[in-house]
Scaffold this motif. Structure first.
Motif, PDB file in Angstrom:
ATOM      1  N   ASP A  91     -46.709 -97.344  -5.162  1.00  0.00           N
ATOM      2  CA  ASP A  91     -45.423 -97.154  -5.835  1.00  0.00           C
ATOM      3  C   ASP A  91     -45.355 -95.763  -6.453  1.00  0.00           C
ATOM      4  O   ASP A  91     -46.355 -95.234  -6.942  1.00  0.00           O
ATOM      5  CB  ASP A  91     -45.246 -98.215  -6.930  1.00  0.00           C
ATOM      6  CG  ASP A  91     -45.128 -99.618  -6.334  1.00  0.00           C
ATOM      7  OD1 ASP A  91     -44.741 -99.702  -5.146  1.00  0.00           O
ATOM      8  OD2 ASP A  91     -45.440-100.578  -7.055  1.00  0.00           O
ATOM      9  N   LYS A  92     -44.158 -95.173  -6.428  1.00  0.00           N
ATOM     10  CA  LYS A  92     -43.955 -93.876  -7.055  1.00  0.00           C
ATOM     11  C   LYS A  92     -44.105 -94.000  -8.553  1.00  0.00           C
ATOM     12  O   LYS A  92     -43.642 -94.964  -9.162  1.00  0.00           O
ATOM     13  CB  LYS A  92     -42.571 -93.330  -6.721  1.00  0.00           C
ATOM     14  CG  LYS A  92     -42.374 -93.044  -5.228  1.00  0.00           C
ATOM     15  CD  LYS A  92     -40.978 -92.514  -4.971  1.00  0.00           C
ATOM     16  CE  LYS A  92     -40.770 -92.209  -3.485  1.00  0.00           C
ATOM     17  NZ  LYS A  92     -39.412 -91.717  -3.199  1.00  0.00           N
TER      18      LYS A  92
ATOM     19  N   ASP B 290     -57.349 -84.888 -16.036  1.00  0.00           N
ATOM     20  CA  ASP B 290     -57.656 -85.298 -17.414  1.00  0.00           C
ATOM     21  C   ASP B 290     -56.507 -86.063 -18.054  1.00  0.00           C
ATOM     22  O   ASP B 290     -56.151 -85.840 -19.223  1.00  0.00           O
ATOM     23  CB  ASP B 290     -57.985 -84.062 -18.269  1.00  0.00           C
ATOM     24  CG  ASP B 290     -59.260 -83.385 -17.811  1.00  0.00           C
ATOM     25  OD1 ASP B 290     -60.126 -84.081 -17.249  1.00  0.00           O
ATOM     26  OD2 ASP B 290     -59.392 -82.162 -18.014  1.00  0.00           O
ATOM     27  N   GLY B 291     -55.893 -86.933 -17.271  1.00  0.00           N
ATOM     28  CA  GLY B 291     -54.821 -87.760 -17.806  1.00  0.00           C
ATOM     29  C   GLY B 291     -53.469 -87.085 -17.834  1.00  0.00           C
ATOM     30  O   GLY B 291     -52.484 -87.671 -18.287  1.00  0.00           O
TER      31      GLY B 291
ATOM     32  N   THR C 211     -46.101 -86.031  -8.846  1.00  0.00           N
ATOM     33  CA  THR C 211     -46.610 -85.755  -7.492  1.00  0.00           C
ATOM     34  C   THR C 211     -47.779 -86.644  -7.112  1.00  0.00           C
ATOM     35  O   THR C 211     -48.174 -86.700  -5.956  1.00  0.00           O
ATOM     36  CB  THR C 211     -47.063 -84.292  -7.392  1.00  0.00           C
ATOM     37  OG1 THR C 211     -48.151 -84.075  -8.293  1.00  0.00           O
ATOM     38  CG2 THR C 211     -45.929 -83.335  -7.727  1.00  0.00           C
ATOM     39  N   GLY C 212     -48.338 -87.320  -8.076  1.00  0.00           N
ATOM     40  CA  GLY C 212     -49.537 -88.104  -7.811  1.00  0.00           C
ATOM     41  C   GLY C 212     -50.807 -87.381  -8.205  1.00  0.00           C
ATOM     42  O   GLY C 212     -51.890 -87.972  -8.208  1.00  0.00           O
TER      43      GLY C 212
ATOM     44  N   LEU D  42     -45.430 -83.093 -12.753  1.00  0.00           N
ATOM     45  CA  LEU D  42     -44.070 -83.510 -12.438  1.00  0.00           C
ATOM     46  C   LEU D  42     -43.621 -82.912 -11.114  1.00  0.00           C
ATOM     47  O   LEU D  42     -43.982 -81.783 -10.759  1.00  0.00           O
ATOM     48  CB  LEU D  42     -43.111 -83.076 -13.545  1.00  0.00           C
ATOM     49  CG  LEU D  42     -43.385 -83.659 -14.946  1.00  0.00           C
ATOM     50  CD1 LEU D  42     -42.339 -83.155 -15.925  1.00  0.00           C
ATOM     51  CD2 LEU D  42     -43.410 -85.182 -14.910  1.00  0.00           C
ATOM     52  N   ASN D  43     -42.844 -83.658 -10.382  1.00  0.00           N
ATOM     53  CA  ASN D  43     -42.348 -83.217  -9.085  1.00  0.00           C
ATOM     54  C   ASN D  43     -40.928 -82.689  -9.235  1.00  0.00           C
ATOM     55  O   ASN D  43     -39.970 -83.258  -8.699  1.00  0.00           O
ATOM     56  CB  ASN D  43     -42.409 -84.367  -8.084  1.00  0.00           C
ATOM     57  CG  ASN D  43     -42.091 -83.904  -6.667  1.00  0.00           C
ATOM     58  OD1 ASN D  43     -42.152 -82.727  -6.374  1.00  0.00           O
ATOM     59  ND2 ASN D  43     -41.742 -84.851  -5.801  1.00  0.00           N
TER      60      ASN D  43
END
Length: 287
Positions: A3-4, A20-21, A15-16, A25-26
């Motif tokens: 899932d996105k 480090d947590g 973006t996946g 962003l895409n």
């Protein structure tokens, strides 16, 4: 497919990628930026067609316009050489004193003379023409042979004590160690020092003055201010060419040092010598 993932704060898909947590962003590029990028690609392709660009085995593509930066540079250099040649011909045909009456010729000659000075003269006179030990300062008003434009031109053209030029300027101070006694030389030196400073022994000044009048005044003058006809320096100022201090004055009187300057006319040609004369005259010490 997984899932996105949607960022909780911004509501933007990620973006996946995660470090480090921290998730990336895409965010898509702005449309204007994207179209600008595409335009640069089209521009680059068109540029390689119009101008020389693609290398080949022995040359490169000529381009539709046939432009050549080398040809443009060659044309500019040729035009500059032609213009320079015209000015050089004028300088060669103009008496050196008349060059100063023509602002255009003076400007050209001063610039060209400065360049020639840096190539041929700085080794002795320094980059600022201030001279050094044994080499004249060309910025002051203390001239051995005269500082007007014609006298400067004569000196540069034929040199000083330059054996290869029969018209060279020649003056030679005799070695007074063969003429005067050691004590008499010290007396003359004391008198010369007294003209601008305090000698070591003031009692030597008066007898030194008489010895100077008998042996030195014929070249340096009764007032010790020199004689440019002979290249005899002014001893009544505080400007010294080859000596500094009373002991060195004694040594110079006993066994004088004589400098040599080459005659530059045969090496550089009269046009360049005139340019050098104009430049040196412009330094502020000319008459």
């Amino acid at each position: 497919m997984a899932d996105k993932h949607i960022d909780d704060i911004s509501g933007v898909e990620t973006t996946g990628h995660e470090w480090d947590g921290i998730r990336e962003l895409n965010n898509p590029l702005p449309r204007w930026w994207l179209w600008t990028f595409y335009a640069t690609i089209v521009w680059a392709l068109a540029y390689t067609v119009v101008y020389p660009a693609w290398p080949m085995l022995t040359s490169a593509t000529k381009g539709l316009w046939g432009y050549s930066s080398r040809a443009e540079l060659s044309a500019e250099l040729s035009a500059a050489k032609t213009a320079k040649g015209d000015m050089l011909q004028k300088i060669a045909a103009t008496p050196v004193k008349d060059i100063l009456a023509d602002p255009q010729l003076t400007k050209f000659a001063t610039a060209a003379g400065a360049a020639a000075f840096k190539v041929n003269c700085v080794q002795c006179h320094g980059s600022g023409a201030a001279g050094g030990a044994g080499y004249p300062n060309l910025n002051d008003d203390d001239w051995l042979w005269g500082g007007n434009i014609e006298q400067i031109h004569q000196t540069i053209s034929h040199g000083i004590r330059f054996q290869d030029d029969p018209e060279t300027r020649t003056s030679e101070m005799p070695a007074f160690g063969d003429i005067l006694k050691p004590d008499e030389i010290k007396q003359v030196a004391a008198y010369v020092v007294s003209l601008t400073d305090k000698p070591h022994n003031a009692a030597l000044v008066e007898p030194g003055k008489q010895l100077f009048a008998d042996n030195c005044a014929s070249c340096h003058g009764q007032d010790a201010k020199g004689n440019r006809e002979f290249g005899a320096p002014n001893l009544a100022d505080a400007i010294w060419l080859k000596v500094k201090g009373e002991e060195q004055i004694v040594a110079q009187i006993r066994q004088p040092k004589h400098g040599v300057m080459p005659g530059w006319n045969a090496r550089l040609g009269d046009a360049t010598v005139k340019q050098l004369a104009v430049y040196i005259h412009s330094l502020g010490g000319g008459e």
